[in-house]
Design a protein around this motif. Structure first.
Motif, short mmCIF file in Angstrom:
data_model
loop_
_atom_site.label_atom_id
_atom_site.label_comp_id
_atom_site.label_asym_id
_atom_site.label_seq_id
_atom_site.Cartn_x
_atom_site.Cartn_y
_atom_site.Cartn_z
N ASN A 1 0.79 -1.15 0.02
CA ASN A 1 0.12 0.02 -0.06
C ASN A 1 0.97 1.40 -0.09
OD1 ASN A 1 -1.69 2.01 0.53
ND2 ASN A 1 -2.70 1.21 2.29
N PHE A 2 0.83 2.01 -0.94
CA PHE A 2 1.67 3.01 -1.14
C PHE A 2 1.02 4.39 -0.86
CE2 PHE A 2 4.43 0.31 -3.24
CZ PHE A 2 5.90 0.75 -3.30
N ASP A 3 -0.33 4.30 -0.15
CA ASP A 3 -1.01 5.32 0.24
C ASP A 3 -0.80 5.53 1.97
OD1 ASP A 3 -2.24 6.18 -2.10
OD2 ASP A 3 -3.62 4.74 -1.79
N ARG A 4 0.27 5.08 2.22
CA ARG A 4 0.66 5.12 3.80
C ARG A 4 0.84 6.71 4.29
NH1 ARG A 4 4.57 1.18 1.35
NH2 ARG A 4 6.11 2.65 1.35
N PRO A 5 0.30 6.97 5.46
CA PRO A 5 0.51 8.24 5.76
C PRO A 5 1.82 9.07 5.64
CG PRO A 5 -0.79 7.23 7.23
CD PRO A 5 -0.30 6.15 6.21
N ASP A 6 2.79 8.27 6.30
CA ASP A 6 3.98 9.21 6.41
C ASP A 6 4.82 8.92 5.17
OD1 ASP A 6 4.16 10.59 8.74
OD2 ASP A 6 6.10 9.61 9.36
N PHE A 7 4.64 8.08 4.41
CA PHE A 7 5.21 7.94 2.86
C PHE A 7 4.49 9.14 2.14
CE2 PHE A 7 5.07 6.58 -1.39
CZ PHE A 7 6.41 6.04 -1.48
N GLN A 8 3.33 9.34 2.27
CA GLN A 8 2.81 10.46 1.58
C GLN A 8 3.38 11.74 1.87
OE1 GLN A 8 0.97 10.36 -1.31
NE2 GLN A 8 1.41 8.14 -1.08
N ARG A 9 3.44 11.99 3.28
CA ARG A 9 3.83 13.29 3.80
C ARG A 9 5.49 13.39 3.35
NH1 ARG A 9 6.79 15.01 8.51
NH2 ARG A 9 6.86 12.72 9.42
N MET A 10 6.39 12.41 3.44
CA MET A 10 7.50 12.27 3.01
C MET A 10 7.72 12.77 1.22
SD MET A 10 10.63 9.45 2.57
CE MET A 10 10.07 8.32 1.32
N LYS A 11 6.88 12.17 0.69
CA LYS A 11 6.63 12.60 -1.09
C LYS A 11 6.45 14.02 -1.20
CE LYS A 11 4.97 10.19 -4.15
NZ LYS A 11 4.02 9.19 -5.00
N ARG A 12 5.56 14.55 -0.17
CA ARG A 12 5.28 15.99 -0.43
C ARG A 12 6.52 16.71 0.03
NH1 ARG A 12 0.49 14.07 2.20
NH2 ARG A 12 1.33 14.72 4.05
N ASP A 13 7.23 16.29 1.07
CA ASP A 13 8.41 16.88 1.35
C ASP A 13 9.49 17.12 0.41
OD1 ASP A 13 7.12 17.89 3.81
OD2 ASP A 13 8.36 16.25 4.87
N LEU A 14 9.55 15.88 -0.33
CA LEU A 14 10.50 15.75 -1.48
C LEU A 14 10.07 16.56 -2.56
CD1 LEU A 14 10.90 11.78 -1.78
CD2 LEU A 14 12.34 13.52 -0.59
N GLU A 15 8.87 16.76 -2.98
CA GLU A 15 8.36 17.62 -3.99
C GLU A 15 8.47 19.22 -3.41
OE1 GLU A 15 4.60 14.81 -5.70
OE2 GLU A 15 4.25 16.16 -3.99
N SER A 16 8.47 19.47 -2.24
CA SER A 16 8.92 20.68 -2.20
C SER A 16 10.61 21.19 -2.19
CB SER A 16 8.21 21.24 -0.79
OG SER A 16 9.05 20.65 0.29
N GLY A 17 11.20 20.08 -2.19
CA GLY A 17 12.76 20.32 -2.28
C GLY A 17 13.40 20.60 -0.69
N GLY A 18 12.81 20.08 0.07
CA GLY A 18 13.29 20.08 1.21
C GLY A 18 14.26 18.69 1.89
N ILE A 19 14.42 17.74 0.98
CA ILE A 19 15.20 16.49 1.13
C ILE A 19 16.15 16.38 0.12
CG2 ILE A 19 15.01 14.17 1.56
CD1 ILE A 19 12.97 15.57 3.79
N ASP A 20 17.15 15.83 0.25
CA ASP A 20 18.19 15.52 -0.76
C ASP A 20 18.45 13.97 -0.94
OD1 ASP A 20 19.00 18.33 -1.46
OD2 ASP A 20 19.98 18.10 0.51
N ILE A 21 18.27 13.16 0.44
CA ILE A 21 18.64 11.91 0.43
C ILE A 21 17.52 11.17 1.11
CG2 ILE A 21 20.25 10.17 1.29
CD1 ILE A 21 22.36 12.59 1.20
N VAL A 22 17.10 9.99 0.70
CA VAL A 22 16.29 9.10 1.49
C VAL A 22 17.06 8.05 2.08
CG1 VAL A 22 14.09 7.90 1.50
CG2 VAL A 22 14.14 10.15 0.21
N LEU A 23 17.07 7.57 3.19
CA LEU A 23 17.54 6.38 3.51
C LEU A 23 16.32 5.48 4.04
CD1 LEU A 23 20.33 7.72 6.15
CD2 LEU A 23 20.56 6.84 3.75
#
Length: 125
Positions: free
Chosen positions: A62-84
């Motif tokens: 399930n890719f509609d996980r709450p924090d996964f979706q929040r992370m995607k939004r943060d990536l889209e806004s440019g606040g993250i360079d690396i995902v571990l």
């Protein structure tokens, strides 16, 4: 390279996930153990952890996980360079969706992806 540029290139998100099925794999898969492993890796590589995202009790299919979706939004806004992540299965268990994320979504947002246990690193450098 200016110090500000270096910091900007290492803004790191830690993503942890554990489904009810994963709990049967034992303590090594626990959210806390994932966090410890990933924080250690970040420190060893001088990555600045700016956020930890956790989806506890969510299936990897399930890719509609709450924090996964929040992370995607943060990536889209440019606040993250690396995902571990600890391993690929923490990101997701649907191979097509996981591949799209790694091969399309992350590169579109200039995000480096690292699966620590499997030594996968999509370094953009």
């Amino acid at each position: 390279m200016a110090e500000n540029e270096e910091t900007q290139q290492t803004r790191t998100a830690i993503y942890c996930r554990l489904s009810r099925d994963d709990e049967q794999s034992g303590e090594s898969m626990s959210i806390e153990n994932q966090r410890i492993l990933l924080r250690r890796y970040a420190k060893e590589h001088s990555f600045e952890v700016v956020e930890v995202y956790t989806d506890d009790g969510w299936s990897g299919t399930n890719f509609d996980r709450p924090d996964f979706q929040r992370m995607k939004r943060d990536l889209e806004s440019g606040g993250i360079d690396i995902v571990l992540v600890k391993d690929l299965s923490r990101l997701g268990r649907n191979q097509i969706e996981t591949s799209l994320c790694i091969q399309v979504f992350f590169p579109e947002h200039q995000v480096r992806f690292v699966a620590v246990s499997e030594n996968i690193d999509t370094s953009l450098r």
